[in-house]
Design an enzyme around this catalytic site. Structure first.
Site, short mmCIF file in Angstrom:
data_model
loop_
_atom_site.label_atom_id
_atom_site.label_comp_id
_atom_site.label_asym_id
_atom_site.label_seq_id
_atom_site.Cartn_x
_atom_site.Cartn_y
_atom_site.Cartn_z
N TYR A 23 -24.37 58.56 36.28
CA TYR A 23 -23.38 59.49 36.86
C TYR A 23 -23.93 60.91 37.07
CZ TYR A 23 -20.37 55.65 35.43
OH TYR A 23 -19.82 54.41 35.26
N ASN A 74 -10.43 59.79 42.06
CA ASN A 74 -11.47 58.96 41.46
C ASN A 74 -10.78 58.22 40.31
OD1 ASN A 74 -13.52 57.72 40.12
ND2 ASN A 74 -14.93 59.47 40.22
N HIS A 100 -15.82 57.69 44.53
CA HIS A 100 -16.62 57.28 43.37
C HIS A 100 -17.96 57.99 43.44
CE1 HIS A 100 -13.86 54.12 42.21
NE2 HIS A 100 -13.73 53.86 43.51
O1 CA2 Z 1 -18.79 56.33 40.09
C1 CA2 Z 1 -17.63 56.66 39.78
O2 CA2 Z 1 -17.14 57.73 40.06
C2 CA2 Z 1 -16.79 55.67 38.96
O3 CA2 Z 1 -15.43 55.77 39.36
C3 CA2 Z 1 -16.93 56.06 37.50
C4 CA2 Z 1 -16.24 55.06 36.56
C5 CA2 Z 1 -16.70 53.63 36.81
O4 CA2 Z 1 -15.92 52.75 36.03
C6 CA2 Z 1 -16.55 53.29 38.27
O5 CA2 Z 1 -17.12 52.01 38.45
C7 CA2 Z 1 -17.27 54.26 39.17
C8 CA2 Z 1 -16.56 55.37 35.10
C9 CA2 Z 1 -16.27 56.74 34.70
C10 CA2 Z 1 -16.80 56.91 33.32
O6 CA2 Z 1 -17.54 58.08 33.29
C11 CA2 Z 1 -18.42 58.24 32.30
C12 CA2 Z 1 -19.19 59.36 32.37
C13 CA2 Z 1 -20.11 59.59 31.41
C14 CA2 Z 1 -20.25 58.70 30.34
C15 CA2 Z 1 -19.46 57.59 30.28
C16 CA2 Z 1 -18.53 57.35 31.25
#
Ligand code: CA2
Length: 145
Positions: A23, A74, A100
Site C-alpha cells: 500500500y 475506498n 483502490h
Molecule cells: O488497495 C486498496 O485501496 C484496498 O481497498 C485496500 C484494502 C484491501 O482489502 C483491498 O483489497 C484494496 C485493505 C486496506 C487495509 O489497509 C492496510 C494498510 C496497512 C496495513 C494493513 C492494512
C-alpha cells in the site's frame, strides 16, 4: 460548490504504517491533506472520513443523500463482503467513484471481486494515492460538458 464526501473503510488508518510493500508509505492523513489541496484548486468542497465499522459507513453513505453531491469511496475490506454498503450506495443519486490504492485485479482471489463496483459509477485502482486525486478531477469534470 459541488460537495464531495470521501469515505475510507477498515484498516486504511494503518496506511503508511503497515504493509508498505502493498500500500506504499503515504499515510491516510497525507492523502486527506492532498485531497483537501486538490479540492480547493478544483473549487470542490470535501469531507474526509475513515471508519472500521460497516454500520458507520452505511450511516455516512445515507447522510450523503443530504450532505453531498458525489461520493469517493475506498471500501477496503468491505469491498468484498458488504451488500449493506451496496444497498446504501444504490439509494444515493449522485456519482460514486470507487478507489483502490492497489490493483485489486492483480491481487489474490480474496481481494479481486469488489461487490461495491456493481453500484459504483466508476472504479479507479492501482494508481496509489493518486487514485483519490484522479477521482476528484473526474468529479470536477462531470457536468461541465
Ligand atoms: O488497495 C486498496 O485501496 C484496498 O481497498 C485496500 C484494502 C484491501 O482489502 C483491498 O483489497 C484494496 C485493505 C486496506 C487495509 O489497509 C492496510 C494498510 C496497512 C496495513 C494493513 C492494512
Amino acid at each position: 460548490m459541488k460537495r464531495v464526501m470521501i469515505l475510507n473503510g477498515p484498516n486504511l488508518n494503518l496506511l503508511g504504517v503497515r504493509e508498505p510493500h502493498i500500500y506504499g508509505t503515504t499515510t491516510l492523513d497525507e492523502i486527506r491533506q492532498s485531497c483537501e489541496r486538490e479540492a480547493a484548486a478544483l473549487t470542490l468542497a470535501v469531507t474526509f472520513h475513515q471508519s472500521n465499522h460497516e454500520g458507520e459507513l452505511v450511516d455516512l453513505i445515507q447522510s450523503a443523500r443530504q450532505d453531498a453531491d458525489a461520493i469517493i469511496i475506498n471500501p477496503a475490506g468491505y469491498s468484498f463482503t458488504s451488500i449493506a454498503m451496496v444497498d446504501a450506495i444504490k439509494a444515493f443519486e449522485g456519482p460514486v467513484i470507487e478507489v483502490h490504492i492497489s490493483n485489486i485485479h492483480a491481487r489474490d482471489e480474496l481481494h479481486q471481486h469488489s461487490k461495491i463496483s456493481h453500484a459504483a459509477t466508476g472504479v479507479i485502482c492501482g494508481l496509489g494515492p493518486y487514485g483519490y486525486i484522479a477521482a476528484l478531477r473526474a468529479l470536477a469534470e462531470t457536468g461541465k460538458r
